[in-house]
Write an enzyme that holds these catalytic residues in place. Structure first.
Site, mmCIF file in Angstrom:
data_model
loop_
_atom_site.group_PDB
_atom_site.id
_atom_site.type_symbol
_atom_site.label_atom_id
_atom_site.label_comp_id
_atom_site.label_asym_id
_atom_site.label_seq_id
_atom_site.Cartn_x
_atom_site.Cartn_y
_atom_site.Cartn_z
ATOM 1 N N THR A 57 -31.046 66.600 86.723
ATOM 2 C CA THR A 57 -31.784 66.944 87.933
ATOM 3 C C THR A 57 -30.863 66.706 89.124
ATOM 4 O O THR A 57 -29.699 66.347 88.966
ATOM 5 C CB THR A 57 -33.038 66.063 88.066
ATOM 6 O OG1 THR A 57 -32.646 64.718 88.434
ATOM 7 C CG2 THR A 57 -33.813 65.999 86.757
ATOM 8 N N CYS A 58 -31.400 66.901 90.334
ATOM 9 C CA CYS A 58 -30.585 66.657 91.518
ATOM 10 C C CYS A 58 -30.224 65.187 91.658
ATOM 11 O O CYS A 58 -29.250 64.837 92.332
ATOM 12 C CB CYS A 58 -31.311 67.149 92.774
ATOM 13 S SG CYS A 58 -32.913 66.346 93.056
ATOM 14 N N SER A 113 -37.079 56.606 89.579
ATOM 15 C CA SER A 113 -36.897 57.750 90.472
ATOM 16 C C SER A 113 -36.489 57.297 91.862
ATOM 17 O O SER A 113 -36.785 56.169 92.284
ATOM 18 C CB SER A 113 -38.192 58.565 90.559
ATOM 19 O OG SER A 113 -38.531 59.096 89.300
ATOM 20 N N TYR A 119 -43.550 61.897 89.686
ATOM 21 C CA TYR A 119 -43.991 62.323 88.364
ATOM 22 C C TYR A 119 -43.290 63.590 87.900
ATOM 23 O O TYR A 119 -43.440 64.005 86.761
ATOM 24 C CB TYR A 119 -45.503 62.537 88.389
ATOM 25 C CG TYR A 119 -46.160 62.421 87.036
ATOM 26 C CD1 TYR A 119 -46.119 61.229 86.309
ATOM 27 C CD2 TYR A 119 -46.835 63.503 86.483
ATOM 28 C CE1 TYR A 119 -46.716 61.126 85.072
ATOM 29 C CE2 TYR A 119 -47.442 63.404 85.240
ATOM 30 C CZ TYR A 119 -47.384 62.209 84.542
ATOM 31 O OH TYR A 119 -47.970 62.116 83.309
ATOM 32 N N THR A 193 -40.262 78.613 110.704
ATOM 33 C CA THR A 193 -40.370 79.170 109.348
ATOM 34 C C THR A 193 -39.190 78.765 108.461
ATOM 35 O O THR A 193 -38.857 79.475 107.518
ATOM 36 C CB THR A 193 -40.453 80.712 109.398
ATOM 37 O OG1 THR A 193 -39.282 81.208 110.063
ATOM 38 C CG2 THR A 193 -41.687 81.173 110.122
ATOM 39 N N GLY A 194 -38.550 77.639 108.771
ATOM 40 C CA GLY A 194 -37.530 77.115 107.866
ATOM 41 C C GLY A 194 -38.190 76.619 106.590
ATOM 42 O O GLY A 194 -39.397 76.802 106.369
ATOM 43 N N LYS A 195 -37.407 75.975 105.739
ATOM 44 C CA LYS A 195 -37.940 75.477 104.470
ATOM 45 C C LYS A 195 -39.091 74.509 104.699
ATOM 46 O O LYS A 195 -40.120 74.558 104.009
ATOM 47 C CB LYS A 195 -36.818 74.793 103.686
ATOM 48 C CG LYS A 195 -37.237 74.288 102.318
ATOM 49 C CD LYS A 195 -36.068 73.664 101.564
ATOM 50 C CE LYS A 195 -36.513 73.163 100.199
ATOM 51 N NZ LYS A 195 -35.379 72.537 99.451
ATOM 52 N N PHE A 196 -38.941 73.652 105.700
ATOM 53 C CA PHE A 196 -39.958 72.658 106.017
ATOM 54 C C PHE A 196 -41.234 73.351 106.490
ATOM 55 O O PHE A 196 -42.337 73.084 106.014
ATOM 56 C CB PHE A 196 -39.411 71.720 107.097
ATOM 57 C CG PHE A 196 -40.080 70.384 107.148
ATOM 58 C CD1 PHE A 196 -39.807 69.416 106.199
ATOM 59 C CD2 PHE A 196 -40.981 70.090 108.153
ATOM 60 C CE1 PHE A 196 -40.421 68.182 106.250
ATOM 61 C CE2 PHE A 196 -41.595 68.860 108.217
ATOM 62 C CZ PHE A 196 -41.319 67.901 107.260
#
Length: 415
Positions: A57-58, A113, A119, A193-196
């Site tokens: 994963t990242c 994590s 989860y 309208t960015g990712k956030f």
């Protein structure tokens, strides 16, 4: 074949590199995509490994398996990664036996994590295991190991608050609004309208469907495109100032260097909610002084996250206790599993003797007589229980034979 409990336990290994040991650049050197995962599994099969799986994963790349030493797994992994085995050994960590097992339990539960209680890692683990299973690299002991691991994770999720509450600022904003918005339709505007901002829009539509969502962005094409995609309203940026007073809920998330929502845009007295998720602020501080407006900035929204994380940390001892419970159950199962060859042999002998009574067998361990089938199963189960709690294997086997052979179901009628 003689199965040694300690040998089986100590061969369980993990070679790993994660966010605690390495930055994103170093972790990226050992990232494993789906194609690479399949290549590693194929190489493991060729090399004679019986059970191996890789989760990447990242935040982590970890390879689990039964091996003589974790470095064997590191060498296997790094045959296909950009980073070398030497670099992996330098930056990573290695666990074996009970330590490796405990690490897997903690990972599956979200205790390891970056955001405690996350989860998502369980789904990533299950995908990794599915790939390994497809490559025939999840053996019977590993399969049972994972069964205990996921049972523990499930109980932790069901009986503790380790994964409760929100852990993203965009969703924390929704959580704040949920406590305050009316159940009837209200006009809402998201600026940015960015990712956030896009995540905010999607969460608004999902969790607060009563809101009539409109979207605005400095680049009109982006807001128009997102509005069409989400079936929301579109507000051109040059109409923003004149339109702000019409909205009941306003959320900002832009990179504007100066406030774009100003006090003169509003008429006092109307009840409205404003959330400013931007740094620097998009909403002038004096807007909060206007009658009827309730406002929250990114620090106030982030405080919700801090409360959530604090609550999750309080649940860690409960989660660890559940893990200890399932680890103990696993080791008890492993203690019994070492008797598998003896149990199989006893089962074969009992089945053979049952044939001599005149029972017709449909297989190696079942008969055409339900009563004999049940007796065979009960006898073997009793033997397993006795072997689990006591070590006198010979005595228990003899007792099992006597129990089975002396049962009335096996008596031969005179012809």
């Amino acid at each position: 074949m003689k199965l040694n409990e300690e040998h089986m336990r100590d061969r369980f290994c993990v070679a790993a590199i994660g966010y605690r040991q390495a930055d994103t650049e170093v972790r990226g050197m050992f990232a494993v995509d789906a194609d690479m995962n399949r290549q590693i599994l194929a190489a493991a099969k060729t090399a004679g490994f019986k059970s191996v799986f890789i989760v990447s994963t990242c935040n982590r790349t970890e390879i689990y398996g039964y091996a003589n030493h974790p470095h064997e797994l590191a060498a296997l992994l790094t045959r296909f990664t950009k980073g070398t085995v030497g670099e992996f050994i330098h930056h990573g960590f290695f666990k074996q036996g009970k330590d490796a097992m405990h690490h897997l339990f903690r990972v599956a539960a979200g205790l390891d994590s970056q955001i405690i209680g996350d989860y998502e890692i369980q789904g990533q683990l299950k995908q990794a295991i599915a790939m390994a299973r497809a490559a025939d690299l999840i053996g019977p002991i590993m399969d049972r190991t994972l069964n205990f691991v996921f049972q523990a994770s499930k109980k932790i999720r069901a009986t503790t608050l380790l994964s409760s509450g929100t852990v993203s600022v965009s969703f924390a904003a929704i959580e704040w609004l949920q406590q305050k918005v009316n159940p009837w339709p209200m006009k809402a505007l998201v600026i940015g309208t960015g990712k956030f901002g896009t995540n905010v829009c999607k969460n608004l539509l999902h969790y607060l469907p009563q809101l009539q969502l409109h979207i605005c962005n400095r680049t009109n094409e982006k807001s128009e495109e997102l509005a069409a995609q989400l079936q929301a309203g579109y507000l051109p940026f040059d109409e923003l100032a004149a339109s702000l007073n019409a909205f009941d809920v306003i959320i900002t998330s832009t990179a504007a260097p100066e406030p774009i929502v100003l006090p003169q845009h509003f008429v006092p007295g109307k009840q409205r909610l404003i959330v400013d998720l931007s740094v620097p602020a998009n909403v002038h501080k004096d807007v909060a002084k206007i009658d009827g407006i309730e406002m929250a900035n990114v620090d106030e929204i982030s405080a919700i996250l801090e409360q959530t994380i604090a609550r999750r940390h309080m649940e860690v001892p409960k989660a660890e206790a559940i893990i200890a419970e399932f680890e103990q159950e696993f080791y008890e199962w492993l203690h019994t599993y070492k008797h598998t060859p003896a149990i199989k042999l006893v089962k074969q002998h009992l089945a053979g003797w049952a044939r001599q009574t005149g029972c017709e067998f449909s297989g190696a361990a079942t008969t055409a007589n339900p009563e004999v089938d049940a007796l065979l199963k009960q006898t073997v189960n009793n033997l397993m229980v006795n072997l689990k709690h006591k070590s006198e294997k010979g005595c228990h086997v003899i007792a099992a034979y006597e129990q089975f052979l002396n049962h009335p179901a096996l008596s031969v009628e005179a012809s």
